[in-house]
Design an enzyme around this catalytic site. Structure first.
Site, PDB file in Angstrom:
ATOM      1  N   ARG A  67       0.848  -1.189   0.000  1.00 45.37           N
ATOM      2  CA  ARG A  67       0.000   0.000   0.000  1.00 45.37           C
ATOM      3  C   ARG A  67       0.882   1.237   0.000  1.00 45.37           C
ATOM      4  O   ARG A  67       2.097   1.157   0.183  1.00 45.37           O
ATOM      5  CB  ARG A  67      -0.926   0.004   1.217  1.00 45.37           C
ATOM      6  N   GLU A  79      -3.382   7.660   7.001  1.00 47.70           N
ATOM      7  CA  GLU A  79      -2.028   7.601   7.565  1.00 47.70           C
ATOM      8  C   GLU A  79      -0.998   8.150   6.576  1.00 47.70           C
ATOM      9  O   GLU A  79      -0.019   7.483   6.224  1.00 47.70           O
ATOM     10  CB  GLU A  79      -1.676   6.179   7.990  1.00 47.70           C
ATOM     11  N   GLU A 119      -7.809   5.129  15.177  1.00 45.74           N
ATOM     12  CA  GLU A 119      -7.445   3.715  15.192  1.00 45.74           C
ATOM     13  C   GLU A 119      -6.621   3.392  16.434  1.00 45.74           C
ATOM     14  O   GLU A 119      -5.740   4.152  16.812  1.00 45.74           O
ATOM     15  CB  GLU A 119      -6.570   3.337  13.981  1.00 45.74           C
ATOM     16  N   HIS A 148      -4.345  -9.263  12.557  1.00 49.71           N
ATOM     17  CA  HIS A 148      -4.530  -8.065  13.368  1.00 49.71           C
ATOM     18  C   HIS A 148      -5.904  -8.145  14.019  1.00 49.71           C
ATOM     19  O   HIS A 148      -6.906  -8.413  13.372  1.00 49.71           O
ATOM     20  CB  HIS A 148      -4.438  -6.828  12.475  1.00 49.71           C
TER      21      HIS A 148
END
Length: 681
Positions: free
Chosen positions: A123, A162, A319, A370
């Site tokens: 990403r 982010e 988050e 996760h």
């Protein structure tokens, strides 16, 4: 503007108002068949979820080809969430370009300082300065904003995701061109740049702007000011992308607040979030615990700094994790109670929203291990029951929403440019860790039970009786004047080794260290004395020092020596000093004492300001106290830093969360949190 987001959260299907504190997660329905979506919203209602971030990594689904669009699935998701009382923080989906875009335009891909291309497959494979990427990204943003401008589920916009997490430093030709434009804006002339960069050294003088490059892999150490400016430029390039997306959103949806998720954590220093804060309508942050002996101190520190970046106003925890993450060498599950304690520590430091990555744990992909709000085990799990219990707690804490942080008597100054500059190469030691030093001071104050605010450079220092500025390496002349004025007007400044050394161009303040702060501190240092790895020195009355020592000469007769070195090369010389300055004072600590040593020294440093703990003696070091104040009252948060039960006596107020004991005591279970409310005038 976070109040705008909260006010846009709709009532649930039963007509009951949603909680004023936001609660939710990143929601990725595109990873699941449609039959799962109905279960998702049912469980969201059960858990008390009222906001989710949608579409963060959905560009390839939304735009499957250059001229093809597929919004039908997102229309259905938006409608479904709205009908179930869940607001949407809609992402612009520009964080991860689709394969067709990077295949057609490989020139959008980032390049390392070694000239290596970062290829698709993960990403954030895009250059912040790529005009091609910018064109495609803004087209997507415009399509999204046009389509969902009036949708009743939309409560906020989530720009990218982010920003800079994996692509903050790009050394491509696009970056080189943009860097030169940025430098022209900063310096105007080549003469000014050559002076700032000290290019008389190593025959580096530039005679044409086109000769200037990013600090790519070189035969030796690149020019230090070039490196520092490239860090500034790289942060600004990402900020410029944030602005570009934001302007389209404001044009088409002027009443919908816009944010992006910062990452105020130790390992993400490339983005100057204090500088970015003015670009968003409310500050949002992502935070993940990295296991260490002081991991919850670091969580508190980062939440505190996020509040400082937000100016003490409420912010949005976008988050964090319900339990284990997937990207650490060993991914430890959280202990019972830690999910709630971590979440409420953020609320204590100003978060009006508690959100997680992610809602439902992925079955495939890099983050399938996760943790999430709904784990692989499903709703019949201890983790989901803990999530639901947290939702109930946040409903109880609804009156906290909108309350600001009550300023503490102690402020810790955190400066991104000093972080960048102090850790560059060719310095007296490569072992210096700016963030660790700041955290040491914070942990020491927690041990003493003393509240402190972590604030960025430029904050109003007069709110604090004591300001601690650890490793304030880069000090422009104006900042030196501000710190001097602060002390002379009654404030008490504490600073440390390797502070006041260089100006904004990374040029040394000449005449002896600590340069810009030398006269204020009343000391002079001719030569640094860094210590070898593992080497320590003893101080009288102040524990053991490591990393650094200074050969201090006292230059002002009024300067007091608070501690001397007892061992090492500097034995017998001053190690800690304090000089009266006007109505205040300025103190200097010349070695790294660590949290334990600082806890021993701090009472002497705080004494002139009269700062002591508000906590009873039996709770100090075991409980963290934080205060928020707003129309709903004054809220005292008590966070148990230990795994053992702690009783805090002598308290007044209504116990909103926690167990009331006898005669004004509150009983905190191990890893527990209590919240007390008292009326405000």
């Amino acid at each position: 503007m976070i109040s705008t987001l909260l006010s846009r959260l709709r009532r649930g299907p039963d007509g009951a108002p949603a909680p004023r504190l936001a609660f939710g997660a990143d929601y990725n329905p595109e990873q699941w068949p449609r039959e799962v979506w109905e279960e998702d919203v049912r469980l969201m209602r059960e858990a008390g979820v009222n906001v989710v971030s949608v579409g963060i990594f959905s560009w390839a689904r939304l735009q499957p080809g250059p001229d093809a669009w597929d919004f039908g699935w997102l229309d259905d998701v938006m409608d479904l969430l709205h009908h179930n009382g869940v607001g949407v923080d809609l992402a612009t989906a520009t964080a991860s370009p689709p394969p067709w875009l990077s295949a057609a335009h490989p020139e959008i891909l980032p390049v390392t300082d070694r000239g290596e291309t970062l290829w698709p497959g993960a990403r954030q494979h895009w250059r912040p300065t790529s005009p091609v990427f910018r064109e495609y990204a803004l087209r997507l943003v415009r399509e999204l904003a046009t389509r969902y401008a009036g949708h009743p589920a939309l409560v906020a916009w989530h720009v990218n995701n982010e920003l800079g997490c994996h692509n903050v430093y790009d050394y491509s030709d696009d970056a080189a061109r943009a860097f030169r434009v940025w430098l022209r804006g900063r310096y105007a002339t080549l003469d000014a740049l050559n002076h700032a960069w000290g290019t008389a050294f190593w025959s580096q003088r530039y005679s044409d702007w086109e000769q200037i490059l990013p600090p790519r892999l070189a035969a030796s150490h690149p020019n230090p000011t070039q490196q520092l400016d490239f860090k500034r430029f790289s942060s600004d390039a990402l900020k410029d992308h944030l602005r570009a997306e934001r302007e389209i959103l404001r044009e088409l949806t002027p009443d919908v607040p816009v944010t992006t998720n910062f990452m105020v954590m130790p390992g993400t220093k490339g983005m100057n979030y204090a500088d970015w804060a003015a670009e968003v309508d409310f500050v949002a942050n992502d935070h993940y615990v990295v296991p260490s002996p002081r991991d919850r101190d670091e969580l508190s520190f980062s939440a505190n700094l996020t509040s400082g970046i937000a100016g003490g106003r409420p912010w949005f925890l976008m988050e964090h994790s319900t339990s284990a993450v997937n990207w650490q060498p060993v991914n430890l599950a959280k202990k019972p109670g830690e999910l709630a304690r971590d979440s409420l520590t953020h609320v204590a430091h100003g978060a009006d929203a508690v959100c997680f990555f992610q809602w439902r744990q992925s079955a495939a992909g890099a983050e399938k291990y996760h943790s999430a709000m709904v784990p692989h085990a499903g709703a019949d799990s201890d983790l989901f029951r803990a999530v639901t219990a947290l939702g109930d707690t946040l409903k109880t804490l609804a009156p906290v929403a909108g309350a600001e942080r009550e300023p503490a008597e102690v402020g810790i100054l955190f400066d991104w440019e000093s972080w960048w500059a102090s850790e560059q190469d060719s310095h007296p030691t490569s072992l210096l860790d700016y963030h660790r030093e700041a955290l040491d001071w914070y942990s020491a104050l927690l041990t003493l039970g003393i509240r402190a605010d972590v604030v960025p450079t430029g904050a109003d220092l007069s709110r604090h009786r004591v300001v601690i500025a650890p490793v304030l390496h880069l000090v422009p002349a104006e900042l030196a004047k501000d710190l001097t004025r602060y002390a002379e007007q009654g404030g008490h400044l504490v600073t440390t080794y390797f502070s006041g050394i260089v100006d904004e161009n990374d040029h040394v303040w000449l005449g002896g260290y600590p340069g810009a702060l030398r006269d204020l501190l009343g000391i002079r240092i001719e030569e640094f004395g860094p210590l070898a790895a593992g080497e320590t020195v003893e101080l009288d009355g102040a524990g053991t020092g490591g990393l650094w020592t200074d050969r201090i000469s006292v230059t002002a007769p009024e300067t007091e020596v608070l501690a001397h070195y007892r061992s090492g090369v500097q034995a017998g010389r001053p190690a800690v000093t304090r000089r009266p300055a006007g109505r205040g004072s300025a103190a200097y600590v010349s070695t790294r004492l660590g949290a334990e040593g600082l806890a021993s020294l701090l009472p002497r440093l705080l004494e002139p300001a009269g700062v002591t703990s508000d906590l009873p003696a039996e709770a100090r070091g075991r409980v963290e106290a934080t205060v928020r104040r707003g129309p709903g009252g004054r809220f005292l948060f008590l966070v148990n830093r230990t795994d053992e039960t702690v009783t805090v006596p002598g308290l007044t107020g209504e116990v909103l969360v926690g167990d009331a004991g006898e005669e004004g005591a509150v009983v905190l279970a191990g890893r527990g949190v209590a919240v007390l409310r008292t009326p405000t005038d």
